[in-house]
Motif scaffolding. Structure first.
Motif, mmCIF file in Angstrom:
data_model
loop_
_atom_site.group_PDB
_atom_site.id
_atom_site.type_symbol
_atom_site.label_atom_id
_atom_site.label_comp_id
_atom_site.label_asym_id
_atom_site.label_seq_id
_atom_site.Cartn_x
_atom_site.Cartn_y
_atom_site.Cartn_z
ATOM 1 N N MET A 37 -3.834 7.199 6.363
ATOM 2 C CA MET A 37 -2.871 6.381 7.044
ATOM 3 C C MET A 37 -2.846 5.281 6.256
ATOM 4 O O MET A 37 -2.417 4.103 6.624
ATOM 5 N N LEU A 87 -9.232 1.077 3.594
ATOM 6 C CA LEU A 87 -10.514 0.873 3.449
ATOM 7 C C LEU A 87 -11.500 1.348 2.188
ATOM 8 O O LEU A 87 -12.515 0.983 1.987
ATOM 9 N N CYS A 125 -4.823 2.785 5.274
ATOM 10 C CA CYS A 125 -5.478 1.579 5.737
ATOM 11 C C CYS A 125 -6.109 0.842 4.543
ATOM 12 O O CYS A 125 -6.289 -0.426 4.816
ATOM 13 N N ARG A 129 0.964 -1.474 0.043
ATOM 14 C CA ARG A 129 -0.150 -0.208 0.142
ATOM 15 C C ARG A 129 0.778 1.139 -0.142
ATOM 16 O O ARG A 129 1.468 1.668 1.010
ATOM 17 N N GLU A 147 -11.393 -0.969 -0.511
ATOM 18 C CA GLU A 147 -12.440 -1.932 -0.140
ATOM 19 C C GLU A 147 -13.728 -1.681 -0.498
ATOM 20 O O GLU A 147 -14.512 -2.396 -0.782
ATOM 21 N N CYS A 175 -14.180 6.004 4.621
ATOM 22 C CA CYS A 175 -12.678 6.476 5.029
ATOM 23 C C CYS A 175 -12.921 6.783 6.562
ATOM 24 O O CYS A 175 -13.711 7.465 7.007
ATOM 25 N N PRO A 176 -12.011 6.137 7.397
ATOM 26 C CA PRO A 176 -12.026 6.547 8.881
ATOM 27 C C PRO A 176 -11.742 8.055 9.347
ATOM 28 O O PRO A 176 -12.098 8.301 10.212
#
Lengths: 370, 221
Positions: free
Chosen positions: B132, B136, B134, B76, B139, B97-98
């Motif tokens: 960051m 997501l 991740c 990534r 996904e 997205c967090p």
């Protein structure tokens, strides 16, 4: 003739290379002897538990990576088990095997880091640390193959893992396990018989088992005092009931025992991974999105799930009010609770043993402060 | 006090002293004369005669050659690959997205936009200064329009330059990572050697023929 000395208060940290992060100790010395220790922490507090209240259950996985940043996979596993318990998710078998392999690899990496830094604190500048980190690098390469990241993995998802292991992972894992065993052998030839290590670590910071149990200390620290307490055996989660492994116990409860237990546990983890490889079967790695949607809404209630982390019992407590985000998340951080006996370990000891003892606790400030 | 432990330890350190180093040099690696000649594509004697200054440098140990970094296909990296033809501006990535760093502004392309038609994308900004990685968002993407990138050399002097804009995403070379995209691994796509030009190749589904599409979108309705 005794030299007349006066107690001196020394401030160690927060920016000190041996404090494993930002940790501060206010230590009172009388000559070489430690009279009083006051641990002061909270410098790395990021409010992960509070941040979790405004994130969905999948997004919190990224927060758990950053708690104990040398064992992200184990943190992921503890959190995912809590979510599965809360929402009643039945995980996919292949996903469970994969996350067991990942978390055992992470345990080896974490124990290697603990051993390396313990020896670094002991005064073996560089060499054992570099050997341990060299092997950890291979494990991180395996993680990169699995999930694309080395430290902040976010590999696990409720119900399994997000993606199956690539084809080149399995031969690399076989090679890696042999390398790990070789490195541990090397580390043991180098250190376990070394007279300097013996004289510095044997008989220092001895803690009786009763005190450890009263302070609810878990993990290698507890097992080094002869108490047979391993959650993988006592309360098997995932598929640990299908795995046979030896519990590593030592009775001395000193710094050497803690070091020894960690090294032997890394060996046991290799055996566990080999059993996982034998039992893993092809299949889906996570339930379909019809069964476990991306946005999980667990029913109102609470759940606590604990795993045997690299540093002790790592528990996640989640309270749901039926919405997409948890009402409250609490983490039983093993590092923080293992820190509670620091005072008892250090008082009466020598200044030279201070950082050795501190290193043998195997703290991670990211987990202590969260 | 002193027994066999210390000598045994020294044997281990000696073994490690003579083994080849595991450190990977980055971004350049120092080479001798042979390595420099190989990099220039000639044999060492030719290299000595034709480029005396360079060969002196190489003999002194000052010549360097760039190193390719070992990365796994799922790496990534800190950029994104984006196929505008696959994107419907559904903003799933922004919702997932967090940190909420993806900004999407879209308008219907025309007044009577039908289902299956894509919206016109006005803004698509990813603030990777706070990202960051991740994955997501990747996904969440239902149409395989957004992929993680594999490049990691993206340091900047100013924070504002860390925002990846729509134009930058359009123009960037398409080297998607295989993160959450098993179709790339099945095809044996190597993001470090090749790029994806056609957006059809980035999808996880088999490309449907015209008749199949007509059946799905016209005949069944």
């Amino acid at each position: 003739m005794a030299i007349k000395t006066q107690p001196v208060t020394v401030n160690l940290g927060p920016q000190h290379p041996s404090t494993h992060g930002v940790f501060r100790m206010r230590v009172m010395f009388d000559g070489e002897e430690i009279v009083d220790v006051e641990p002061i922490f909270g410098y790395l507090h990021r409010g992960s538990e509070k941040l979790a209240e405004e994130r969905t259950y999948t997004q919190i996985i990224t927060l758990t990576d950053r708690m104990d940043y040398v064992s992200s996979m184990l943190n992921n596993q503890g959190y995912i088990l809590a979510v599965e318990k809360l929402a009643g998710i039945e995980p996919s078998p292949r996903g469970v095997w994969l996350r067991m392999i990942a978390s055992e690899l992470q345990r080896i990496a974490s124990h290697l880091v603990a051993t390396g830094f313990l020896l670094q604190d002991l005064g073996a500048l560089g060499t054992p640390l570099i050997y341990a980190m060299r092997e950890r690098e291979n494990i991180l390469d395996l993680f990169e193959m699995l999930c694309g990241a080395r430290i902040t993995n976010s590999y696990l998802r409720p119900g399994g893992v997000f993606m199956d292991a690539p084809d080149e992972f399995w031969p690399a894992l076989d090679r890696g396990l042999d390398d790990i065993v070789n490195t541990i052998d090397e580390l043991e030839t180098y250190l376990s018989g070394n007279e300097i290590v013996f004289s510095r670590t044997k008989g220092t910071a001895v803690l009786p088992p009763e005190l450890l149990i009263n302070a609810s200390i878990t993990g290698p620290m507890l097992r080094a005092s002869g108490v047979d307490w391993d959650l993988r055996h006592r309360a098997p989660y995932d598929y640990y009931d299908k795995i046979s492994f030896e519990r590593i116990l030592h009775t001395a409860s000193d710094n050497y025992a803690r070091y020894w237990v960690r090294v032997q546990e890394a060996r046991e983890s290799v055996k566990i991974i080999k059993q996982c490889i034998e039992q893993i079967e092809p299949g889906e790695v996570r339930p379909s999105f019809d069964e476990v949607p991306r946005l999980i809404r667990p029913p109102a209630g609470d759940a606590y799930a604990a795993i045997e982390g690299s540093k002790g019992e790592l528990g996640f407590y989640l309270v749901s009010d039926g919405s997409i985000a948890p009402y409250r998340m609490h983490v039983r951080a093993s590092s923080l609770i293992n820190l509670t006996l620091l005072r008892e370990m250090l008082i009466g000891g020598q200044f030279g043993d201070l950082f050795v003892t501190f290193g043998s606790v195997d703290l991670n400030m990211g987990e202590v402060d969260r | 006090m002193i027994g066999l432990g210390l000598p045994r330890g020294f044997v281990v350190t000696l073994k490690n002293f003579i083994r080849p180093p595991v450190t990977e040099q980055y971004p350049d690696r120092h080479v001798g004369l042979l390595g420099a000649a190989k990099e220039a594509g000639m044999n060492p004697f030719q290299f000595l005669v034709k480029k005396p200054a360079d060969s002196l440098k190489a003999i002194a140990g000052l010549a360097t050659v760039p190193v390719a970094v070992k990365q796994s296909p799922r790496f990534r990296g800190n950029e994104f690959t984006y196929f505008e033809d696959r994107c419907t501006a559904c903003a799933s990535c922004a919702k997932y997205c967090p940190l909420g760093i993806i900004e999407i502004v879209s308008v219907p392309g025309k007044i009577d936009a039908q289902e299956g038609e894509s919206y016109k994308l006005e803004v698509f900004d990813i603030d990777i200064g706070r990202c960051m990685f991740c994955g997501l968002c990747v996904e969440a993407c239902p149409y395989d329009a957004l992929h993680m990138g594999t490049n990691f050399e993206r340091s900047k002097y100013v924070r504002d330059e860390l925002v990846i804009t729509k134009e930058e995403l359009f123009d960037a070379p398409k080297r998607p990572s295989a993160f959450y995209r098993p179709q790339f691994e099945e095809k044996g796509f190597d993001p470090f050697k090749e790029t994806i030009e056609d957006f059809h190749d980035a999808g996880r589904h088999e490309q449907k023929t015209y008749d199949e599409l007509k059946k799905k979108w016209v005949d069944e309705r």
